[in-house]
Design an enzyme around this catalytic site. Structure first.
Site, PDB file in Angstrom:
ATOM      1  CG  ASP A  65      -1.939  -0.973   1.297  1.00 45.77           C
ATOM      2  OD1 ASP A  65      -2.293  -1.464   0.218  1.00 45.77           O
ATOM      3  OD2 ASP A  65      -2.447  -1.278   2.384  1.00 45.77           O
ATOM      4  CE  LYS A 119      -8.991   3.042  -2.238  1.00 45.04           C
ATOM      5  NZ  LYS A 119      -8.878   2.151  -1.094  1.00 45.04           N
ATOM      6  CG  MET A 166     -10.080   6.423   6.529  1.00 38.45           C
ATOM      7  SD  MET A 166     -10.737   4.852   5.971  1.00 38.45           S
ATOM      8  CE  MET A 166     -11.132   4.042   7.495  1.00 38.45           C
TER       9      MET A 166
END
Ligand SMILES: C[S@@+](CC[C@H](N)C(=O)[O-])C[C@H]1O[C@@H](n2cnc3c(N)ncnc32)[C@H](O)[C@@H]1O
Length: 258
Positions: A38, A60, A172
């Site tokens: 990641d 991402k 998040m």
């Protein structure tokens, strides 16, 4: 050709500073034939990848195509069935909002041998980095981890959250914190409840911003960097200060039962 199924390791890389990777993670990386990783924040992680390994970046990153969860799982299975030792290196701990559970279920479904290596989660890296405990006798005996992406979409019991006596750690949640603060206040939380935003925990550019639920409604709470941020809501945040005793007394005198 080696037809035996290769073992898959779901490995927690920690919060972004390679120094916080475990010794076990490091030893497993040394024997990896395939690494799927990641966004790991600090590029010096790449030094620990064997030069002979096949490396896939599957995280991402703004403006770039990132692999879907299904594509990642397909890659893991494909390489394992080729007999290769696969390391799926994930930020923080694989089982804290990391979709490690889905990867685990896929491995079980395909009867692939696996091992999970825990990592230091942003949960503890953020509070340690900023200098306050997650639990503290008399202030907080429980910790709630919350996903700021979905909590506003779901049928959330906001009264229950507003009455929660402990520490809320919001992953998040930097783009939804104003709405979340409003929901908490509307459901009876104290406007004095302190809040800390810790950005880039464990890294050189770590930054902590301390505020309160009430101030967030008036002033907002913006990140100062493009890195990840974790938010803590609860009286333990008072322990960051130079003279926490005064803050704690001030908070307790507002009628909070701690
Ligand atoms: C998909 S979750 C992955 C969490 C990870 N599995 C863990 O255990 O820390 C990503 C979120 O974790 C938090 N996060 C991860 N690394 C962080 C760091 N170094 N500093 C602050 N927050 C971080 C942020 O809230 C970010 O949006």
């Amino acid at each position: 050709m080696n037809t035996e199924v290769g073992k898959v390791y779901l490995v927690g890389a920690g919060p972004g500073n390679p120094e916080l990777m475990t010794l076990k993670a490091l030893r497993i990386l040394e024997k990896a034939e395939v690494i799927l990783y990641d966004a790991l924040l600090d590029s010096s992680f790449l030094e620990y990848f064997p030069s002979s390994s096949i490396v896939h970046y599957v995280g991402k990153r703004a403006g770039q195509h990132s692999a879907t969860q299904e594509e990642i799982q397909d890659l893991i299975i494909r390489y394992s069935l080729q007999g290769k030792t696969v390391v799926r290196l994930k930020g923080g701990d694989p089982f804290v909002f990391g979709r490690g559970g889905e990867e685990l279920l896929t491995l079980r479904k395909h009867k692939i041998p696996y091992e999970i290596i825990p990592g230091v989660s942003a949960l503890s890296a953020g509070s340690s980095g900023a200098g306050f405990p997650l639990t503290h006798r008399g202030l907080s005996r429980q910790v709630l981890i919350m996903d700021g992406h979905t909590v506003l979409q779901e049928d959330t019991d906001w009264k229950w959250f507003a009455e929660f006596k402990g520490t809320i750690a919001l992953f998040m949640g930097t783009s939804s914190i104003v709405q979340i603060s409003k929901k908490l206040l509307d459901n009876g939380a104290s406007s004095l409840l302190p809040v800390a935003l810790v950005e880039n925990a464990s890294l050189k550019n770590q930054k902590t911003t301390v505020t309160s639920l009430g101030k967030i409604i008036e002033e907002g709470l913006s990140k100062q960097s493009s890195g990840p941020g974790i938010i803590y809501i609860g009286p333990v945040v008072h322990l960051i200060g130079e003279n926490p005793e005064l803050d704690i007394q001030g908070f307790a005198s507002q009628g909070e039962e701690l």
